[in-house]
Motif scaffolding. Structure first.
Motif, PDB file in Angstrom:
ATOM      1  N   PRO A 180      48.650  22.676  37.245  1.00 15.90           N
ATOM      2  CA  PRO A 180      48.184  22.448  38.154  1.00 15.90           C
ATOM      3  C   PRO A 180      47.840  22.329  39.953  1.00 15.90           C
ATOM      4  N   THR A 181      49.291  21.770  40.070  1.00 13.09           N
ATOM      5  CA  THR A 181      49.944  21.910  41.379  1.00 13.09           C
ATOM      6  C   THR A 181      50.120  22.900  41.823  1.00 13.09           C
ATOM      7  N   LEU A 182      51.212  24.106  41.601  1.00 16.26           N
ATOM      8  CA  LEU A 182      50.891  25.783  42.185  1.00 16.26           C
ATOM      9  C   LEU A 182      51.222  26.510  40.914  1.00 16.26           C
ATOM     10  N   THR A 183      51.449  27.124  41.791  1.00 14.97           N
ATOM     11  CA  THR A 183      50.982  28.569  40.783  1.00 14.97           C
ATOM     12  C   THR A 183      52.764  29.942  41.494  1.00 14.97           C
ATOM     13  N   VAL A 184      53.118  30.178  40.559  1.00 19.18           N
ATOM     14  CA  VAL A 184      54.840  30.805  41.265  1.00 19.18           C
ATOM     15  C   VAL A 184      54.422  32.522  40.368  1.00 19.18           C
ATOM     16  N   TRP A 185      54.523  33.456  41.973  1.00 20.16           N
ATOM     17  CA  TRP A 185      54.656  34.716  41.377  1.00 20.16           C
ATOM     18  C   TRP A 185      55.846  35.591  41.478  1.00 20.16           C
ATOM     19  N   GLU A 186      56.109  36.586  40.845  1.00 21.61           N
ATOM     20  CA  GLU A 186      57.749  36.834  41.459  1.00 21.61           C
ATOM     21  C   GLU A 186      58.377  38.432  41.416  1.00 21.61           C
ATOM     22  N   ASN A 187      58.272  39.588  42.276  1.00 20.10           N
ATOM     23  CA  ASN A 187      58.554  40.714  41.630  1.00 20.10           C
ATOM     24  C   ASN A 187      60.336  41.454  42.826  1.00 20.10           C
TER      25      ASN A 187
END
Length: 289
Positions: free
Chosen positions: A133-140
């Protein structure tokens, strides 16, 4: 602390099932080798042939991790989730993940145990790692960490673990999900420091207590995020350490409070009560009573 043990025993009677079993087989939590208690890193390694299977509720229905003692000084972590989940994700292929820990020595007199852990993961394209609910994280791209660490045990009850290292991340995107404070931050080819300090207390054969602070990337909770501050506390239990059945005797449960702060996007992720569960089975050379 004895009062706290009594309170936990009364509130959670299930934890003590099997403790009065008359079998000679035991698996005390005092003898466990802790690798990542409440996301703190230690210098210890499993003995050759010993192994741990760990399951987080976050990864269900997919498996989480396995740890295997290759030698007494070298332990491999098999991060099962990326290898298996990657094939079912939009990437359509396994995500390579390698993790090894080496222990240089055992504690002697005032000389602490010294070890080092190295981890490598490669994402073929941008993938959403997790969303709260607080944050979203993407990685590459590639992720790598190198963490020298020391540990010192006092009177077989207290453990102090310290680590200072560095991590590299190819690309990371973080988003604050608060509509009133919406913001994003990205890292590209970024090197960042990490450190951790943790204290463990093992007063009995079935429970241990933990508190720890980390800066930078961690392994278990809210993982691989640089410059994150995380304060965790909780306990581990061996609810059936005297049970005649190995599947119960070797069961461990970590219940943890997770408090993370991400200054780059002014976001917090907090669970202040130690109730977040993490299950694992620690198979080792068992001793007779």
């Amino acid at each position: 602390m004895k009062k706290l043990n009594l309170i936990l025993s009364i509130l959670c009677p299930l934890f003590l099932l099997g403790q009065t079993d008359t079998t000679r087989k035991t698996n005390s939590i005092k003898d466990d080798i802790y690798l990542h208690p409440i996301d703190i890193i230690t210098p210890y390694t499993l003995k050759k042939g010993e192994w741990i299977y760990a399951q987080s509720i976050q990864t269900l229905p997919f498996p989480s991790w396995a740890f295997i003692g290759i030698t007494d000084k070298l332990t491999a972590q098999i991060d099962l989730l990326p290898w298996i989940f990657g094939a079912f994700s939009e990437l359509k292929k396994p995500i390579p993940s390698l993790n090894f820990r080496y222990r240089f020595n055992e504690q002697k007199d005032f000389v602490p145990t010294i070890g080092v852990e190295a981890m490598f993961v490669h994402f073929w394209d941008t993938l959403q790692r997790f969303k709260t609910p607080t944050l979203t994280v993407w990685e590459n791209g590639s992720y790598f960490h190198f963490k020298p660490t020391i540990g010192y045990r006092i009177k077989d009850k207290w453990d102090i673990n310290l680590s200072v290292g560095v991590d590299y991340i190819g690309e990371l995107i973080m988003q604050n999900n608060d509509s009133l404070n919406f913001q994003t931050k990205s890292f590209t080819n970024s090197w960042n420091p990490n450190f951790s300090v943790g204290i463990d207390y093992r007063p009995s054969k079935w429970i241990s207590y933990h508190i720890g602070y980390t800066y930078g990337s961690t392994l278990t909770y809210l993982e691989n995020i640089p410059r994150k501050r995380q304060f965790n506390y909780g306990f581990r239990i061996a609810p059936f350490y005297k049970n005649q059945f190995g599947i119960l005797r070797n069961l461990r449960i970590e219940l943890v409070a997770i408090n993370g702060y991400f200054s780059d996007i002014d976001a917090k992720q907090s669970l202040p009560i130690p109730i977040f569960p993490y299950f694992y089975w620690q198979w080792k050379n068992e001793k007779k009573k």
